[in-house]
Scaffold this motif. Structure first.
Motif, PDB file in Angstrom:
ATOM      1  N   ASP A   6      -1.490   5.244  -4.556  1.00 47.27           N
ATOM      2  CA  ASP A   6      -1.750   3.893  -5.044  1.00 47.27           C
ATOM      3  C   ASP A   6      -1.672   3.830  -6.561  1.00 47.27           C
ATOM      4  O   ASP A   6      -1.302   2.799  -7.118  1.00 47.27           O
ATOM      5  N   GLU A  22       2.116   6.768   3.706  1.00 46.24           N
ATOM      6  CA  GLU A  22       2.350   6.244   2.365  1.00 46.24           C
ATOM      7  C   GLU A  22       3.455   7.042   1.690  1.00 46.24           C
ATOM      8  O   GLU A  22       3.493   8.270   1.775  1.00 46.24           O
ATOM      9  N   ARG A  72       0.808  -1.224   0.000  1.00 50.20           N
ATOM     10  CA  ARG A  72       0.000   0.000   0.000  1.00 50.20           C
ATOM     11  C   ARG A  72       0.838   1.271   0.000  1.00 50.20           C
ATOM     12  O   ARG A  72       0.464   2.286   0.565  1.00 50.20           O
ATOM     13  N   ARG A  94       1.874   3.407  -7.354  1.00 46.79           N
ATOM     14  CA  ARG A  94       2.266   2.030  -7.015  1.00 46.79           C
ATOM     15  C   ARG A  94       1.865   1.059  -8.110  1.00 46.79           C
ATOM     16  O   ARG A  94       2.654   0.201  -8.529  1.00 46.79           O
ATOM     17  N   GLN A  95       0.642   1.187  -8.614  1.00 47.13           N
ATOM     18  CA  GLN A  95       0.159   0.298  -9.674  1.00 47.13           C
ATOM     19  C   GLN A  95       0.988   0.454 -10.946  1.00 47.13           C
ATOM     20  O   GLN A  95       1.343  -0.536 -11.598  1.00 47.13           O
TER      21      GLN A  95
END
Length: 761
Positions: A606, A602, A571, A609-610
């Motif tokens: 996200d 974080e 995450r 990250r993807q």
């Protein structure tokens, strides 16, 4: 004449009676003296009620498998119920057949010993030692009292044995005995001996194994089953016959057992050997700090080596075994190729200046120099040959070698580091700090800092994506000279001049590890922005504020690098690596447990990250790490990055799966010795195979299906759409003709810099 003979006999009889009486009076006085403490105070009844023996601290893996110990005396106490009856019978038949009939002392045998010891001064008189007396010796040891050592110690032990028999039951005496008796190889207690020699627990000992261990008590070195299996077998069979003699075993079963071949499954629990020695050293270091402020109920501090603590770690013993097998297979092969590539021109043979500098770094050299010896005297001393045990991949060998011979021998070895983390928790599941702990104590996971090469590039691309750069942004692979940095010009080894007609997407540039584009992405994103991003991902080592940072000229530890990569499957949060889950006392009471991190931030969104996972998957599927698929047949869902530093000094590979993040490094401890060429030294060849071999084994074990078959979460529709572009696109005519940037593309900030060049991988 007859009357004279009678008188003589009477006198002789009276003399003999007087002599015997005097002797027994002397013995009585001697015993009273021992009892009263002339040769040292005897333990009181209260002391004996509170018997405390040093116990080994036990180290367990995540599945409660014993993987190591820390001890002064290798002792693991067990309960009476865990002792097999045939083990007890073997002891009674061999050591004290009247054990259940006496009260701790066999007076007839003890009298014989006293006569031989005092009158005949025979120190080898032996005998007289019941199990209770032997227990007294095990608990309190023996002291030197000169010529009276044997009788004084024997009487002391007899008195202590009688006292213990009044305090403890026969079963408790047996249990205390088995928990304290010394076996071969400096092993104390039956449980430690069972695990060391047969890799089993006391409860599971076979008749043959029990008889073997009991047999070794007569002379722990002489009948050591590891050193002298034939001699140990003969002694084992003597024990079996003793059991038959006293009706504790049938003759038929004794004969059947006597025909069994002695098979030991020796387990080393010493510091230098056994499973995961580098991991155990890390655990030891951390445990010492953790228990420093802990106190026992009585206020005393805990002793790691004597208080029998239980340390429950994060390690997966099976994974660790797979990792060590993979490391051994790969590094032995790589070492052979490495040495072959140099041949007779190897630096550890021909480079006199290098060898001389290594000699001068030796502690022995410095000590002799400090003592005033001249250079020639020092070198003569270091050239003196003697028998030395030297590490070899084929097995350690004893050679007649000098200190300098040994130095040259060890100079040639490549070393390695490997770690596997649970990316969600940070638990260390497998850990290899080097090729051989006994020979190379330096830990290449947490101590060694090396340039990380292209494994740093994902941090650059992460910062760029997080800053708003689109995955389908295109860059030219052409070389750029950065005049402001001493005219430094990064180059690529995988793109030839014909490719200058194309621009490449971020995904393609990262998967092929193009140096020129990595630097351009860094410059456009901003060096400070990239450094800030790396810090958020857990990198704490110094990061140079120069463009060469994009090529991995920063130095950091393997664990630090691996930690940063966990954020891609956690995450966006870098996991905190840890080794110890909890520590308990010997009774199971929890003293400390790992505090789970809270309120973690974080490092990136996200969406970023993807995108990064998809780009790093391309590195494995079609880029520099593709041999993980083609050569090792790894079909798992996996992403990763290879890395190679300048002059092929270091090889790296980081592999990311949804449930496990792994990283490996290879190189020579001396920075001046690198791989002879890129074909051997590149991360895809020097570091990746270790992880490939590790995953091959993991994939075959259905127990790990939840790890090996885990799949990445599919990217969102928006992220998938942002990645839908060609890997390359032709440059415009003006760009090809004049090298002019397409005006529709964002302008690239170009600054030159001077730094060490890290080759692309």
């Amino acid at each position: 004449m007859k009357l004279m003979k009678i008188q003589f006999r009477k006198k002789w009889l009276l003399y003999s009676i007087g002599l015997i009486g005097f002797f027994f009076l002397g013995v009585l006085i001697f015993i009273i003296m021992v009892y009263s403490g002339v040769w040292g105070k005897l333990p009181s009844t209260d002391d004996l009620k509170e018997l405390k023996q040093a116990q080994a601290t036990l180290v367990y893996d995540a599945e409660e498998k014993l993987i190591g110990k820390y001890f002064v005396f290798d002792r693991m106490p067990i309960a009476y119920e865990e002792l097999p009856q045939h083990l007890i019978d073997a002891l009674i038949a061999t050591e004290d057949v009247r054990f259940y009939d006496h009260s701790g002392v066999d007076y007839f045998s003890l009298g014989r010993v006293l006569v031989k010891s005092i009158l005949l001064q025979n120190e080898s008189s032996g005998g007289g030692s019941t199990v209770s007396i032997q227990l007294a010796k095990n608990l309190f040891g023996r002291k030197n009292y000169g010529v009276l050592s044997m009788p004084v110690n024997k009487v002391k032990e007899a008195i202590i044995a009688r006292r213990m028999e009044r305090i403890y039951s026969k079963e408790e005496i047996i249990t205390l005995y088995f928990n304290t008796v010394p076996f071969s190889d400096n092993t104390y207690g039956i449980e430690s001996a069972s695990r060391k020699f047969f890799n089993t627990t006391t409860k599971k000992l076979t008749l043959a194994q029990s008889a073997t261990l009991i047999g070794s008590l007569k002379a722990s070195h002489t009948f050591n089953p590891r050193l002298f299996p034939e001699r140990s077998t003969i002694r084992r069979n003597v024990v079996l016959q003793q059991m038959v003699k006293y009706d504790l075993l049938s003759d038929s079963l004794a004969k059947l057992t006597s025909n069994e071949v002695l098979e030991i499954d020796y387990q080393r629990f010493d510091h230098d050997h056994g499973l995961s020695p580098y991991f155990r050293e890390q655990v030891r270091t951390q445990a010492l700090l953790l228990i420093e402020d802990l106190q026992k109920p009585n206020g005393d501090k805990y002793d790691l080596y004597m208080d029998g603590l239980r340390i429950h770690t994060t390690l997966d013993a099976t994974m660790q075994e797979y990792a060590e097998i993979a490391m051994h297979k790969h590094m032995m092969s790589l070492q052979r190729v490495f040495e072959g590539s140099y041949g007779k021109y190897a630096p550890w043979i021909r480079n006199e200046s290098l060898i001389r500098s290594k000699i001068k770094d030796l502690p022995l050299y410095k000590r002799l120099k400090k003592n005033g010896l001249h250079e020639k005297q020092i070198l003569d001393s270091l050239e003196y040959k003697s028998d030395r045990k030297l590490f070899r991949w084929e097995g350690d060998t004893l050679l007649n070698a000098s200190v300098i011979d040994s130095l040259k021998h060890y100079m040639k070895f490549l070393n390695t580091g490997f770690v596997a983390l649970d990316p969600q928790s940070g638990a260390v599941k497998a850990y290899i700090g080097g090729i051989d702990y006994e020979s190379f104590k330096y830990d290449h996971v947490v101590q060694s800092k090396r340039q990380v090469g292209s494994t740093f590039k994902p941090f650059v691309y992460t910062a760029a994506i997080e800053s708003g750069m689109l995955p389908c942004t295109y860059f030219s692979p052409e070389q750029v000279t950065y005049s402001a940095y001493d005219g430094w010009t990064p180059t690529n080894s995988t793109v030839d001049s014909l490719d200058s007609i194309y621009d490449y997407s971020l995904k393609y540039a990262l998967s092929r590890s193009l140096n020129t584009i990595a630097v351009k992405v860094l410059m456009e994103t901003g060096i400070d922005t990239v450094i800030t991003q790396a810090r958020k991902m857990g990198i704490k080592s110094p990061l140079p504020q120069v463009p060469s940072l994009a090529l991995g000229t920063a130095e950091m530890t393997l664990l630090e690098l691996t930690t940063a990569y966990t954020s891609y499957v956690n995450r966006g949060i870098p996991a905190t690596p840890y080794f110890i889950e909890r520590i308990t006392d010997k009774f199971g009471n929890e003293l400390w447990s790992y505090p789970k991190p809270t309120n973690q931030s974080e490092a990136f969104s996200d969406e970023t990250r993807q995108v990064m996972i998809e780009m790093l998957k391309a590195t494995v599927n079609e880029g520099t790490a593709s041999r993980l698929r083609s050569r090792y047949g790894i079909m798992n869902e996996i992403a990763g990055k290879t890395g190679t530093t300048q002059d092929n000094k270091d090889g790296w590979f980081v592999a990311i799966t949804p449930k496990l993040v792994m990283a490996s490094w290879t190189g020579n401890d001396d920075h001046r010795i690198g791989f002879r060429n890129t074909a051997i030294g590149q991360g895809a060849n020097s570091a990746l195979p270790m992880i490939g071999l590790f995953l091959q084994q993991l994939n075959k074990n259905v127990v790990y299906n939840s790890v090996t078959r885990a799949r990445f979460i599919l990217p969102s529709e928006d992220v998938a759409l942002s990645l839908q572009c060609e890997d390359m696109q032709p440059k415009s005519f003006l760009e090809q003709l004049f090298g002019i940037d397409n005006p529709e593309k964002p302008k690239k900030k170009r600054k030159g810099f001077f730094s060490i060049f890290s080759s692309d991988d």
